[in-house]
Motif scaffolding. Structure first.
Motif, mmCIF file in Angstrom:
data_model
loop_
_atom_site.group_PDB
_atom_site.id
_atom_site.type_symbol
_atom_site.label_atom_id
_atom_site.label_comp_id
_atom_site.label_asym_id
_atom_site.label_seq_id
_atom_site.Cartn_x
_atom_site.Cartn_y
_atom_site.Cartn_z
ATOM 1 N N ILE A 267 36.792 28.144 42.021
ATOM 2 C CA ILE A 267 36.480 29.381 42.136
ATOM 3 C C ILE A 267 36.170 29.783 43.647
ATOM 4 C CG2 ILE A 267 34.365 31.181 41.896
ATOM 5 C CD1 ILE A 267 34.073 29.951 39.152
ATOM 6 N N TYR A 268 37.049 30.329 44.394
ATOM 7 C CA TYR A 268 36.926 30.476 45.700
ATOM 8 C C TYR A 268 36.088 31.387 46.317
ATOM 9 C CZ TYR A 268 38.990 31.358 50.283
ATOM 10 O OH TYR A 268 39.097 31.253 51.952
ATOM 11 N N THR A 310 34.923 38.754 38.762
ATOM 12 C CA THR A 310 34.807 37.989 39.876
ATOM 13 C C THR A 310 34.081 36.900 39.533
ATOM 14 O OG1 THR A 310 32.376 39.042 39.697
ATOM 15 C CG2 THR A 310 33.737 40.170 41.660
ATOM 16 N N SER A 311 34.243 36.085 38.269
ATOM 17 C CA SER A 311 34.148 34.711 37.991
ATOM 18 C C SER A 311 32.625 34.551 37.801
ATOM 19 C CB SER A 311 34.752 33.756 38.996
ATOM 20 O OG SER A 311 36.210 34.245 38.729
ATOM 21 N N LYS A 312 31.816 35.442 37.823
ATOM 22 C CA LYS A 312 30.358 35.138 37.799
ATOM 23 C C LYS A 312 29.974 34.488 36.472
ATOM 24 C CE LYS A 312 29.063 39.907 36.421
ATOM 25 N NZ LYS A 312 30.441 40.170 36.328
ATOM 26 N N SER A 313 30.725 34.839 35.186
ATOM 27 C CA SER A 313 30.357 34.027 34.150
ATOM 28 C C SER A 313 30.686 32.659 34.074
ATOM 29 C CB SER A 313 30.758 34.779 32.846
ATOM 30 O OG SER A 313 30.055 36.076 32.747
ATOM 31 N N GLN A 314 31.759 32.555 34.817
ATOM 32 C CA GLN A 314 32.517 31.110 34.774
ATOM 33 C C GLN A 314 31.847 30.304 35.884
ATOM 34 O OE1 GLN A 314 34.135 34.013 34.972
ATOM 35 N NE2 GLN A 314 36.313 33.707 34.156
ATOM 36 N N ASP A 458 42.401 37.116 48.961
ATOM 37 C CA ASP A 458 43.213 37.520 47.993
ATOM 38 C C ASP A 458 44.316 36.600 47.613
ATOM 39 O OD1 ASP A 458 41.360 39.610 47.397
ATOM 40 O OD2 ASP A 458 42.488 41.219 48.147
ATOM 41 N N LYS A 459 45.074 36.374 49.005
ATOM 42 C CA LYS A 459 46.092 35.235 48.908
ATOM 43 C C LYS A 459 45.654 33.844 48.110
ATOM 44 C CE LYS A 459 49.372 33.225 51.981
ATOM 45 N NZ LYS A 459 49.758 32.797 53.287
ATOM 46 N N LYS A 460 44.415 33.466 48.650
ATOM 47 C CA LYS A 460 44.082 32.257 48.317
ATOM 48 C C LYS A 460 43.949 32.032 46.534
ATOM 49 C CE LYS A 460 42.430 27.780 48.797
ATOM 50 N NZ LYS A 460 43.572 26.760 49.217
#
Length: 649
Positions: A267-268, A310-314, A458-460
């Motif tokens: 998760i970046y 936004t990957s908060k759960s992950q 965004d690119k990453k």
């Protein structure tokens, strides 16, 4: 061995080895028996029912109870590994108490008198349904008179595998345990509430499953008939080898950089949030205050809210996998009772049973609650009591009166009420109304995750996702793997209890005074509650460094992190300044002043248009007046006696 030989050997053993303990309970370490006689020890493990009957005869005292503790490794069995080949053998299991019933009396032997010949018939009760004599030696088959019963106290507990023995996504297994006689003593019972970690030594028994009509099935339940119970320390014991310790000491030379990068490496970004979660994993230190049962809270609570995807759960799930003792639950389909504890009817004892939820089960660890906004208001309020010192939940329902420990760090994850987060509105205005300011005030850190447009970021993110689907090998291996990370946390929490140095204390004090120094400004930038939060965070920082002293650098680190958070979640949008009241009360000082002004100008039954006219001098527009009027009406401070007019209560 013959039964008489076994009895004689037990008599010799008791004469030489055993000293009476209080309440006629004899606690015997298995090694003592092994040293005395190998055959006696083997017969106890393989034929425990026969052995305990011989022990009873050898003691020649029905009031004495023998409790065997510390079985050999070969007799230690994981709950998930219990199979029928262990039936009727003495085994040792370790687990967390998931539920506990009331203590109830149960008949062991019932005495009947034959109405024809006066013969006395003793019936041993081994099942849940009471048995009566089938016939008498005189030929009579009914009409037996019950004379008396021998009763013992009995309690059922459910034991679940502790998380540190599970691998990957393996689900914990459970087994029922029956406690009898002195094992239900109030002094023991108060330490065997749901959430406690125990070792049970007992005999594995099979119990027939019956239908509602009373018919027995060919399937059986497995239960443990407990012989002894040993309460373990709540801190999870994780085996740390010398090689692990060398790696841990090497990591401690540069812990923050390595460990932050090891939290959800796929998760970046979100480094500040990851740093907060790192501090939460290590926690503060529980300290005694003056007064009875008063302690400082060591658990660090964190609240995350943000945009979808936004990957908060992950991120939260990853953290729950690192924590040595953690539970993960979702607000979707959950209730506050299920999350804290449930009181229900127990079919085995006929009384009530108390079952712990994940919040209690994660005691001395981490509880991750995803989709918090999906819970009902009453359910969220059930978490309040367990979040603040002394971090317990009191249960008084039916005959159940218990206090459950919830010394648990809470990581709460929620979504904005209207989908995406609007940076032009305050935090509290965008949360579901069920998440009250009083709930938010209990968190040490609050973070907002917004899906900003950022070409480089965004690119990453796109490259990581696409490379995964194209089958290319991507280097997202963390500097510290999960297993070693978990051992690092366990080692730090077990061996380091940092105390504040004067330099660290002065740093926090000066920050607090500076934030409150502008006496002309009515804004509150920080309160005394935040001092305790900073101390917890700084103590966690010292633990991460494997130090028993909280240094100035620890205070500076958490103060900088805290300021970053305040600039995100506690900004008064009207003034652009930090205002902690935005979180604590749900209303910044600038708006509260407007609310107080509108209340002050309402005299008698006042037309709304007149109120609007008077507010022009204070630059309060019509939309804001309507919003404030709605708040005052909801709070019961004003009402509308006739259409278009307002009056104070």
């Amino acid at each position: 061995m013959e039964e008489n030989d076994i009895i004689e050997k037990w008599k010799d053993f008791f004469d030489k080895e055993i000293k009476m303990l209080k309440d006629n309970v004899l606690n015997i370490q298995f090694n003592k028996i092994l040293e005395f006689d190998l055959d006696l020890a083997d017969s106890l493990l393989d034929f425990p029912d026969k052995s305990f009957e011989c022990i009873r005869i050898a003691l020649d005292d029905n009031n004495k109870r023998v409790r065997i503790i510390d079985l050999p490794k070969t007799s230690e069995v994981r709950i998930g590994d219990i199979r029928s080949n262990y039936l009727n053998r003495l085994i040792s299991i370790e687990g967390l108490i998931k539920s506990a019933s009331e203590v109830r009396p149960q008949a062991t032997t019932t005495r009947f008198e034959c109405g024809s010949c006066g013969n006395i018939i003793n019936i041993i009760q081994t099942e849940q349904i009471a048995k009566e004599p089938y016939h008498c030696s005189c030929g009579r088959k009914s009409g037996f008179k019950k004379l008396s019963e021998e009763l013992i106290d009995i309690q059922r507990i459910s034991l679940e595998e502790p998380p540190d023995v599970l691998e990957g996504t393996e689900q914990p297994k459970k087994i029922n345990v029956i406690l009898k006689e002195d094992l239900t003593d109030p002094r023991i019972e108060k330490h065997t509430t749901p959430g406690s970690r125990v070792i049970i030594v007992g005999i594995l028994k099979s119990m027939p499953i019956t239908t509602r009509t009373g018919k027995k099935l060919i399937k059986y339940d497995l239960v443990i008939d407990a012989n002894s119970i040993t309460l373990l320390d709540q801190d999870t014991e994780i085996n740390i080898t010398e090689a692990d310790l060398e790696k841990i000491k090497e990591i401690s030379k540069n812990p923050f950089d390595l460990l932050i990068k090891s939290i959800a490496p796929d998760i970046y970004g979100n480094e500040s949030i990851k740093e907060s979660l790192l501090l939460q994993l290590f926690g503060g230190v529980k300290r005694k205050k003056k007064g009875k049962n008063r302690f400082t809270r060591e658990s660090i609570h964190i609240f995350l809210v943000g945009d979808p995807s936004t990957s908060k759960s992950q991120l939260a799930l990853y953290v729950s996998e690192i924590a040595p003792r953690a539970r993960f639950a979702s607000g979707t389909g959950s209730t506050g009772k299920g999350i804290t504890c449930v009181v229900s009817h127990d079919d085995f004892t006929g009384g009530m049973t108390l079952e712990a939820g994940p919040f209690v089960f994660a005691n001395r660890g981490l509880f991750v609650l995803d989709e918090t906004d999906k819970l009902e208001t009453d359910d969220i309020e059930k978490l309040h009591e367990g979040m603040e010192s002394p971090q317990v939940i009191n249960i008084n329902k039916g005959n159940i009166h218990a206090t459950l420990k919830t010394e648990t760090s809470l990581l709460s994850v929620a979504n904005p009420e209207h989908g995406r987060f609007d940076t032009d509105q305050t935090l509290t205005s965008q949360l579901n109304k069920k998440i009250s300011p009083s709930f938010l005030a209990r968190f040490d850190m609050l973070w907002i995750i917004v899906d900003y447009k950022n070409p480089e970021r965004d690119k990453k993110i796109a490259e990581i996702i696409l490379d995964t689907y194209e089958g290319e090998e991507i280097d997202i291996e963390p500097p510290v793997n999960q297993e070693l990370f978990k051992k690092y946390i366990a080692y730090a929490k077990q061996h380091f209890k940092p105390i504040l140095t004067k330099e660290a204390s002065d740093e926090i004090k000066n920050f607090y005074l500076k934030m409150r120094s502008n006496v002309q400004d009515k804004r509150i930038q920080i309160t005394a509650r935040q001092i305790e939060g900073l101390i917890r965070l700084a103590t966690a920082s010292a633990k991460i460094r494997l130090s028993n002293k909280v240094e100035r650098e620890d205070s500076q680190r958490v103060i900088n992190l805290y300021l970053k958070m305040l600039k995100v979640v506690a900004i008064d949008l009207e003034t652009g300044l930090i205002d902690i009241d935005e979180i604590i009360t749900g209303m910044p000082t600038s708006k509260r002043e407007k609310v107080n002004y509108i209340k002050s100008i309402i005299e008698g039954e006042m037309p709304v248009e007149e109120i609007i006219e008077k507010c022009r001098s204070k630059n309060i527009d019509r939309f804001e007046i309507e919003e404030i009027v709605g708040i005052l009406q909801k709070n019961g401070e004003i009402f509308e006696p006739v259409r278009g007019k307002l009056k104070r209560v």
